[in-house]
Design an enzyme around this catalytic site. Sequence first.
Site, PDB file in Angstrom:
ATOM      1  N   LYS A 187       0.833  -1.216   0.000  1.00 18.80           N
ATOM      2  CA  LYS A 187       0.000   0.000   0.000  1.00 18.80           C
ATOM      3  C   LYS A 187       0.866   1.264   0.000  1.00 18.80           C
ATOM      4  CE  LYS A 187      -1.782   1.621   4.015  1.00 18.80           C
ATOM      5  NZ  LYS A 187      -1.433   3.032   4.253  1.00 18.80           N
ATOM      6  N   ASN A 188       1.859   1.284   0.900  1.00 15.77           N
ATOM      7  CA  ASN A 188       2.601   2.534   1.069  1.00 15.77           C
ATOM      8  C   ASN A 188       3.588   2.792  -0.053  1.00 15.77           C
ATOM      9  OD1 ASN A 188       1.074   3.074   3.258  1.00 15.77           O
ATOM     10  ND2 ASN A 188       2.600   2.419   4.766  1.00 15.77           N
ATOM     11  N   ARG A 242      -3.963   9.451   3.868  1.00 18.00           N
ATOM     12  CA  ARG A 242      -2.765  10.203   4.220  1.00 18.00           C
ATOM     13  C   ARG A 242      -1.912  10.492   2.975  1.00 18.00           C
ATOM     14  NH1 ARG A 242      -0.748  13.585   7.880  1.00 18.00           N
ATOM     15  NH2 ARG A 242       1.510  13.567   7.842  1.00 18.00           N
ATOM     16  N   ASP A 293      -5.020   7.334   9.051  1.00 15.69           N
ATOM     17  CA  ASP A 293      -5.278   6.812  10.392  1.00 15.69           C
ATOM     18  C   ASP A 293      -5.087   7.898  11.430  1.00 15.69           C
ATOM     19  OD1 ASP A 293      -5.810   4.142   9.664  1.00 15.69           O
ATOM     20  OD2 ASP A 293      -3.669   3.804   9.359  1.00 15.69           O
ATOM     21  N   ASP A 337       4.298   0.137  12.031  1.00 14.15           N
ATOM     22  CA  ASP A 337       3.142  -0.580  11.479  1.00 14.15           C
ATOM     23  C   ASP A 337       3.110  -2.067  11.881  1.00 14.15           C
ATOM     24  OD1 ASP A 337       2.424   1.782  10.322  1.00 14.15           O
ATOM     25  OD2 ASP A 337       3.164   1.284   8.327  1.00 14.15           O
TER      26      ASP A 337
END
Length: 438
Positions: free
Chosen positions: A32-33, A105, A129, A319
């Site tokens: 994802k990041n 974000r 988040d 994380d």
Amino acid sequence: MLLGDLYLLSMDRIVVQRSGPLAGEVQVPGAKNSVLKLMVASLYSAGTHELTNVPAISDVKTMGKLLESLGLTVEHGIGESGVLRLTNSGTITTVAPHELVTSIRASINLLGPLLACRGRVRLDMPGGDDFGSRPIDMHMAGLTAMGVRFDINDNALSAEVDHLIGAHITLDFPSVGATENLLTAAVHADGTTTISNAAREPEVADLCDLLVEMGAKITGIGSACLTIEGVPRGALHPVTHAVIPDRIQAATYLAATAIAGGDVTVRGARPQDMQVLLSRMNDMGLEITAVPGGVRIVSQGRMRAVDIQTLPYPGLATDYKPLLVTMLAVAEGMGVVTENLYPGRFRYVEELSKLGADIRTDGHHAIVRGVEGLRGAGVVAPDIRAGAALVVAGLAAQGRTVISGIEHIDRGYDDLVGRLVGLGALIERVDVPVTQGK
Ligand code: EPU
């Protein structure tokens, strides 16, 4: 599941029962990041950009809509699953809509590329988040040094620059987002930019690799000092690029096996990206081995408690922490957990306590006393990683653990339930009518 269905399923619950031993293989999807920032890089150049190994997560869908609102065309999974095509016609706008920007974000990652390509951007402060305050002072200080003028009014940010100028920037802290915005702005700056104390996360390196493939000039990739030689606008070209595997999703399947017991190979996991985590897991008594194309875990008997602290890469990622806290919750002994990145990232502890975990928090610290077993209860996922940790906790709990708030999990996990079912876990996703309690 189709990506388009995710929001409609927000009243779903995940129901988990005590499971194990787990067995077999699980494939890790793309990170994802990484993917969210790689998608934004399509703003640099007209033409069709292709990403492969793209995870089916709702944040990708949100970022796709955000880029469509700026003028791109985004197609996901047409023909081949995991393939995302982004077509830039050459006409893009610089004003990002409120509701999309505030839901992820990574929308802050529009700053660098839009300033580089268009010299201006307007967006509301990004969402994501809720771990407490998530400032962007380092992004702004670095961009200001490159000539950008900011105006912040009522939570809306406007930024403008005539010519980006290369600068020598030292970050106070190796922020992932600040490093990414500075390097993506520097791609078209006049002259050389250096970023010292840069973030070294594998996802930052993946973004640098993509930009270099597109024609950017970046050296020091993966190190704490990045050097970027600006190239003229229009010099970058579209490419096809494979997103790196998601080390946090990989860690989730390792944690699930650690908790439920078993013998599982996590395919696609890159041990070199997860060294500290794997060594802490070894310290806990788990048998972890790098195998060709992945990581194998064998978990037998009860884990031993260890102390952990989160740090920027190559340290232990924040994380991973909810997963490790969950493992400590059922390990033998007491572990002290120190959070050094986000002060507010212990909110899920209350939910784990509902399952019988014995955890005390004090500021940046948590003291976790392992218990022999957890008991099922209704819990709410407060964010992506904590939600996954609650699912993993349910594997060790007697009775049913019912997790709501799973739209958070959908933001970052590609078929978590299906993948765990494939390993033999007793878990399902159920549709609960809105009027019914959890
Ligand atoms: N910070 C500042 N000022 C800044 C920038 C950051 O004080 O200008 C602080 C933050 O408040 C935080 C710390 O520095 O306390 C770290 O923030 P960083 O900028 O490194 O994080 P980020 O870019 O906002 C990304 C990931 C997070 C991950 C962190 C740390 C994305 C979209 N998000 O956030 O991922 O926890 O790096 O590794 O890439 C997740 O995937 O669940 C997630 C939260």
